[in-house]
Scaffold this motif. Structure first.
Motif, PDB file in Angstrom:
ATOM      1  N   TYR A  18       0.890  -1.125   0.076  1.00 19.01           N
ATOM      2  CA  TYR A  18      -0.071   0.137   0.147  1.00 19.01           C
ATOM      3  C   TYR A  18       0.722   1.195   0.025  1.00 19.01           C
ATOM      4  O   TYR A  18       0.769   2.126  -0.563  1.00 19.01           O
ATOM      5  CB  TYR A  18      -0.946   0.008   1.108  1.00 19.01           C
ATOM      6  CG  TYR A  18      -2.355  -0.891   1.058  1.00 19.01           C
ATOM      7  CD1 TYR A  18      -3.144  -0.436   0.018  1.00 19.01           C
ATOM      8  CD2 TYR A  18      -2.621  -1.924   1.731  1.00 19.01           C
ATOM      9  CE1 TYR A  18      -4.434  -0.986  -0.422  1.00 19.01           C
ATOM     10  CE2 TYR A  18      -3.608  -2.580   1.417  1.00 19.01           C
ATOM     11  CZ  TYR A  18      -4.479  -2.335   0.507  1.00 19.01           C
ATOM     12  OH  TYR A  18      -5.636  -3.065   0.200  1.00 19.01           O
ATOM     13  N   GLN A  47       1.961   2.278  -3.389  1.00 21.09           N
ATOM     14  CA  GLN A  47       1.119   2.876  -4.100  1.00 21.09           C
ATOM     15  C   GLN A  47       0.476   4.086  -3.679  1.00 21.09           C
ATOM     16  O   GLN A  47      -0.397   4.910  -4.673  1.00 21.09           O
ATOM     17  CB  GLN A  47      -0.268   1.774  -4.226  1.00 21.09           C
ATOM     18  CG  GLN A  47       0.185   0.399  -4.816  1.00 21.09           C
ATOM     19  CD  GLN A  47       1.013   0.438  -6.108  1.00 21.09           C
ATOM     20  OE1 GLN A  47       0.251   1.211  -6.985  1.00 21.09           O
ATOM     21  NE2 GLN A  47       1.860  -0.468  -6.090  1.00 21.09           N
ATOM     22  N   ILE A  48       0.484   4.336  -2.432  1.00 18.01           N
ATOM     23  CA  ILE A  48      -0.111   5.601  -1.813  1.00 18.01           C
ATOM     24  C   ILE A  48       0.934   6.875  -1.921  1.00 18.01           C
ATOM     25  O   ILE A  48       0.482   7.819  -1.790  1.00 18.01           O
ATOM     26  CB  ILE A  48      -0.857   5.335  -0.720  1.00 18.01           C
ATOM     27  CG1 ILE A  48      -1.949   4.316  -1.117  1.00 18.01           C
ATOM     28  CG2 ILE A  48      -1.168   6.547   0.197  1.00 18.01           C
ATOM     29  CD1 ILE A  48      -2.682   3.951   0.639  1.00 18.01           C
ATOM     30  N   ARG A  94       1.684  11.119   1.909  1.00 19.36           N
ATOM     31  CA  ARG A  94       0.442  11.252   1.610  1.00 19.36           C
ATOM     32  C   ARG A  94      -0.332  10.375   2.720  1.00 19.36           C
ATOM     33  O   ARG A  94      -1.329  10.863   3.454  1.00 19.36           O
ATOM     34  CB  ARG A  94      -0.051  10.794   0.426  1.00 19.36           C
ATOM     35  CG  ARG A  94      -1.565  10.796  -0.078  1.00 19.36           C
ATOM     36  CD  ARG A  94      -1.844  10.247  -1.467  1.00 19.36           C
ATOM     37  NE  ARG A  94      -3.360  10.739  -1.621  1.00 19.36           N
ATOM     38  CZ  ARG A  94      -3.983  11.511  -2.179  1.00 19.36           C
ATOM     39  NH1 ARG A  94      -3.207  12.713  -2.292  1.00 19.36           N
ATOM     40  NH2 ARG A  94      -5.280  11.573  -2.492  1.00 19.36           N
ATOM     41  N   PHE A  95       0.076   9.133   2.898  1.00 17.92           N
ATOM     42  CA  PHE A  95      -0.353   8.411   4.101  1.00 17.92           C
ATOM     43  C   PHE A  95      -0.097   9.117   5.381  1.00 17.92           C
ATOM     44  O   PHE A  95      -1.099   8.865   6.183  1.00 17.92           O
ATOM     45  CB  PHE A  95       0.366   6.959   3.905  1.00 17.92           C
ATOM     46  CG  PHE A  95      -0.134   5.753   5.013  1.00 17.92           C
ATOM     47  CD1 PHE A  95      -1.207   5.302   4.734  1.00 17.92           C
ATOM     48  CD2 PHE A  95       0.507   5.657   6.169  1.00 17.92           C
ATOM     49  CE1 PHE A  95      -1.997   4.054   5.394  1.00 17.92           C
ATOM     50  CE2 PHE A  95       0.009   4.613   7.070  1.00 17.92           C
ATOM     51  CZ  PHE A  95      -1.066   3.898   6.695  1.00 17.92           C
ATOM     52  N   TYR A 141      -7.987   6.766   4.983  1.00 18.46           N
ATOM     53  CA  TYR A 141      -7.700   7.117   3.760  1.00 18.46           C
ATOM     54  C   TYR A 141      -8.760   6.520   2.603  1.00 18.46           C
ATOM     55  O   TYR A 141      -9.081   7.549   2.113  1.00 18.46           O
ATOM     56  CB  TYR A 141      -6.281   6.346   3.463  1.00 18.46           C
ATOM     57  CG  TYR A 141      -5.949   6.714   2.063  1.00 18.46           C
ATOM     58  CD1 TYR A 141      -5.334   8.026   1.573  1.00 18.46           C
ATOM     59  CD2 TYR A 141      -6.139   5.629   0.982  1.00 18.46           C
ATOM     60  CE1 TYR A 141      -4.895   8.167   0.187  1.00 18.46           C
ATOM     61  CE2 TYR A 141      -5.689   5.936  -0.270  1.00 18.46           C
ATOM     62  CZ  TYR A 141      -5.191   7.250  -0.896  1.00 18.46           C
ATOM     63  OH  TYR A 141      -4.629   7.301  -2.075  1.00 18.46           O
ATOM     64  N   ARG A 161     -11.232   9.051   0.262  1.00 17.47           N
ATOM     65  CA  ARG A 161     -11.254   8.952  -1.274  1.00 17.47           C
ATOM     66  C   ARG A 161     -12.682   8.905  -1.738  1.00 17.47           C
ATOM     67  O   ARG A 161     -13.100   9.366  -2.656  1.00 17.47           O
ATOM     68  CB  ARG A 161     -10.220   7.597  -1.394  1.00 17.47           C
ATOM     69  CG  ARG A 161     -10.497   7.298  -2.956  1.00 17.47           C
ATOM     70  CD  ARG A 161      -9.574   6.195  -3.257  1.00 17.47           C
ATOM     71  NE  ARG A 161     -10.070   5.837  -4.706  1.00 17.47           N
ATOM     72  CZ  ARG A 161     -10.951   5.000  -5.284  1.00 17.47           C
ATOM     73  NH1 ARG A 161     -11.848   4.446  -4.438  1.00 17.47           N
ATOM     74  NH2 ARG A 161     -10.986   4.831  -6.648  1.00 17.47           N
TER      75      ARG A 161
END
Length: 298
Positions: free
Chosen positions: A33, A36-37, A41-42, A71, A75
């Motif tokens: 994850y 990809q994130i 940002r996470f 998160y 979204r």
């Protein structure tokens, strides 16, 4: 200060989260994850789980899945907002073009006298409109441009290429208040509330379109709240939290009920909140008794 932090491998990013107290059940899944994130940002979603902000220490027992759920919730909330704003924008385009053209003709937007010259940059507006017309690849609009010798096509064609930002300005910039109120009547709002809401929704739309955090956002550009009109809407507002998202959601639900009476938007919002019950909705300005307020009673 000179920035001295080196880039970290995904595995090292994971180790840093562990060192700060985050519980990670499956390192392989968590590393995937993060790949990809984006760690930074996470991290913006981790802040709400910190017990020590200076040391970036998590509350004991905080799990990677809890942060990830927040998160994902954010979204889905952005996508839900974009869905509503799209329909609101199209309705505003329609009303603006309809009322202005019936007042001053198909090319009313070209006449600067139809706009408030002190608060609206009409020449900039026309130049931006012509730029968008040159950029368009829409076949129907291109045929219109090729067929007629005119500065721009008719207003009901031009409105289709206007950005939401310029559309908001073109509505609030109308010289005749009666025209603005004619548009606002479609949404069951006073014209000052409507123009304020459109200005605010441009900000919300940009946040959503650029995938920025919407949950727990404090807005600098807020919307004027109605004090008369639909009692279900007014009684559902939270005037104690003017900068949070909740009042935006109330007004969007109100407008959706006006322009699409059979819409399922409120149902989808409530379903989203129910699927992520651990989300701190008070950070969005939700009052404790929000479910008892009229607009949310399905």
């Amino acid at each position: 200060m000179e920035f001295a932090k080196p880039p970290l491998e995904f595995a090292h990013q994971l180790e840093k989260l562990k060192e700060r107290g985050l519980v990670i059940a499956c390192s392989h899944t968590a590393a995937f994850y993060l790949s990809q994130i984006n760690y930074y940002r996470f991290g913006t979603y981790c802040w709400t789980f910190f017990t020590d902000y200076n040391a970036h220490r998590f509350w004991p027992g905080t799990t990677f899945e809890q942060v990830l759920d927040l998160y994902i919730f954010d979204r889905e909330l952005r996508l839900l907002m974009l869905d509503a704003i799209e329909r609101i924008e199209i309705s505003v385009r329609t009303q603006w073009a309809y009322h202005l053209s019936h007042f001053a003709g198909p090319h009313a937007h070209l006449d600067k006298q139809n706009f408030n010259l002190k608060g609206f940059a009409h020449q900039d507006f026309i130049e931006q409109l012509q730029l968008e017309l040159r950029r368009t690849t829409e076949p129907n609009i291109l045929r219109q441009i090729q067929k007629y010798d005119e500065a721009t096509p008719a207003i009901w064609i031009c409105c289709e290429v206007l950005s939401f930002g310029w559309l908001s300005k073109a509505v609030s910039g109308l010289a005749r208040r009666r025209l603005k109120q004619n548009i606002a009547d479609n949404f069951g709002l006073n014209e000052t509330v409507m123009t304020s809401l459109l200005h605010h929704l441009v900000t919300v739309r940009n946040i959503c379109a650029h995938h920025s955090r919407l949950w727990n956002r404090d807005f600098t550009i807020t919307t004027k709240l109605p004090t008369n009109g639909d009692t279900n809407t007014i009684s559902s507002l939270n005037s104690a939290k003017p900068r949070e998202l909740y009042n935006t959601l109330v007004l969007v639900a109100h407008v959706m009920n006006r322009i699409a009476p059979d819409n399922q938007w409120r149902h989808r919002l409530i379903d989203l909140l129910q699927r992520y019950p651990s989300t701190n909705i008070s950070a969005m300005g939700f009052p404790v008794d929000w479910q008892k307020r009229a607009i949310w009673k399905l």
